[in-house]
Design an enzyme around this catalytic site. Structure first.
Site, short mmCIF file in Angstrom:
data_model
loop_
_atom_site.label_atom_id
_atom_site.label_comp_id
_atom_site.label_asym_id
_atom_site.label_seq_id
_atom_site.Cartn_x
_atom_site.Cartn_y
_atom_site.Cartn_z
N GLY A 187 6.29 10.89 -10.18
CA GLY A 187 7.55 10.53 -9.56
C GLY A 187 8.77 10.93 -10.36
CG ASP A 215 -0.15 -2.31 -17.63
OD1 ASP A 215 1.04 -2.30 -17.25
OD2 ASP A 215 -1.06 -2.87 -16.99
CE1 TYR A 238 11.66 -2.32 -7.44
CE2 TYR A 238 13.20 -2.48 -5.61
CZ TYR A 238 12.64 -1.74 -6.64
OH TYR A 238 13.06 -0.47 -6.88
CE LYS A 296 13.67 -1.51 -10.31
NZ LYS A 296 13.42 -0.74 -11.55
#
Length: 259
Positions: free
Chosen positions: A14, A59, A151, A155
Site C-alpha cells: 500500500g 507487529d 478508527y 485518526k
C-alpha cells in the site's frame, strides 16, 4: 531529501510500500517495519539495488513493540532522520458488535505505538537539530465516522497530535511534522470482510496508493504541516465546516451504515 535514514512502518504494501520506493529512489537508507516477514523480504530485494535496506519484522499492535524496534535500531548504531508512521488498521461495523480485543489492538497500533515511536525518535532528532516526521492519518480525522467509530477517533488523535508537535518543534532546529489525511485509497486496507461498505466506496472514488504516496512525499519536502490528498476530498472537508455537525454526521451515517 537525500542521504537520510528513514524509519518507515507498515512498509510491506500500500502507501507504505510506495513511500519506500520514493525514499529509495531519492538515495535514502531505509529501515522498514512490518509484521509480514515474507513481504518485507520481497520489498528488501526489490529496493536493495537502489539503497541499503534494513528490515525488522514486528507487529506494532503488540504492547512494547515500538520500544523493541527502537532498541534494535540503536544496537545497530543507526540514527533516524526521518520517521514515517504509516502502519495502521481499521475495523468497520457497530462498536458494540465488533471485538473488544481487536478494537483495543487498533488503539495500540494507531495511537500508542505511533506516539511511543515518535517520542523515542524525537529525542535523538533533537540532539542533531534535524528531524522529519510524517504521520498518516485519514479524512476521518476531521469527522466522526459511524461504523468506524474507534478508527475515526484514533485518526483524529493523529491529526491533533501532529499539528501540535509541529508547532512545538518549530524553534528547536530544522524540524517538520507532516500529517497526511487521505480519503479512501486503493490498498488492501478495506479488502477484508468487515469493510464491505468502505470497499464499495473505495472502488468508486478511491485514490491509487502510489498517488497518495507521491503527494505525501512532496508535502514533507515542502514542509507542509497538514495535507489532504485529492481536490475532491479537500473540497468535501472544507464544505463540511460550513454545515452543522449534526447534519454532517447524519449523512456520513447514511453512507457508512447503508446495506
Amino acid at each position: 531529501m537525500k542521504n537520510k535514514t528513514v524509519l518507515l512502518t507498515g512498509a510491506s504494501e500500500g502507501i507504505g510500500l510506495e513511500l519506500a520506493k520514493i525514499f529509495a529512489e531519492n538515495g535514502n537508507k531505509l529501515i522498514l517495519i512490518a509484521r509480514n516477514h515474507k513481504k518485507l523480504v520481497e520489498v528488501s530485494k526489490m529496493l536493495s539495488s537502489l539503497t541499503e535496506v534494513i528490515i525488522i519484522n514486528k507487529d506494532l499492535s503488540k504492547i512494547g513493540a515500538a520500544k523493541e524496534i527502537y532498541d534494535e535500531i540503536t544496537r545497530k548504531g543507526e540514527q533516524i532522520d526521518i520517521l514515517v508512521n504509516n502502519a495502521g488498521m481499521g475495523l468497520q461495523g457497530y462498536f458494540h458488535q465488533l471485538s473488544e480485543r481487536e478494537q483495543l489492538c487498533m488503539i495500540q497500533l494507531n495511537i500508542m505505538a505511533l506516539t511511543e515511536l515518535t517520542h523515542l525518535c524525537t529525542q535523538d532528532m533533537l540532539k542533531n537539530g534535524f528531524g522529519r516526521i510524517m504521520n498518516i492519518a485519514s479524512i476521518s480525522s476531521f469527522i466522526a465516522t459511524p461504523s468506524m467509530a474507534v478508527y475515526g477517533a484514533t485518526k483524529a488523535y493523529v491529526l491533533s497530535f501532529s499539528e501540535a508537535l509541529h508547532i512545538e518543534l518549530q524553534n528547536k532546529g530544522d524540524f517538520v511534522v507532516t500529517v497526511v489525511c487521505p480519503g479512501p485509497t486503493k490498498t488492501n486496507f478495506s479488502k477484508n470482510n468487515s469493510m464491505k461498505q468502505l470497499n464499495q466506496v473505495t472502488n468508486i472514488v478511491g485514490t491509487k496508493s502510489k498517488k497518495v504516496a507521491e503527494i505525501a512525499y512532496r508535502s514533507l519536502e515542502k514542509k507542509k504541516n497538514t495535507n489532504i490528498p485529492g481536490i475532491r476530498y479537500k473540497v468535501a472537508i472544507m464544505s463540511m465546516k460550513f454545515l452543522p455537525r449534526s447534519i454532517v454526521q447524519f449523512f456520513i451515517g447514511k453512507l457508512m451504515l447503508s446495506k
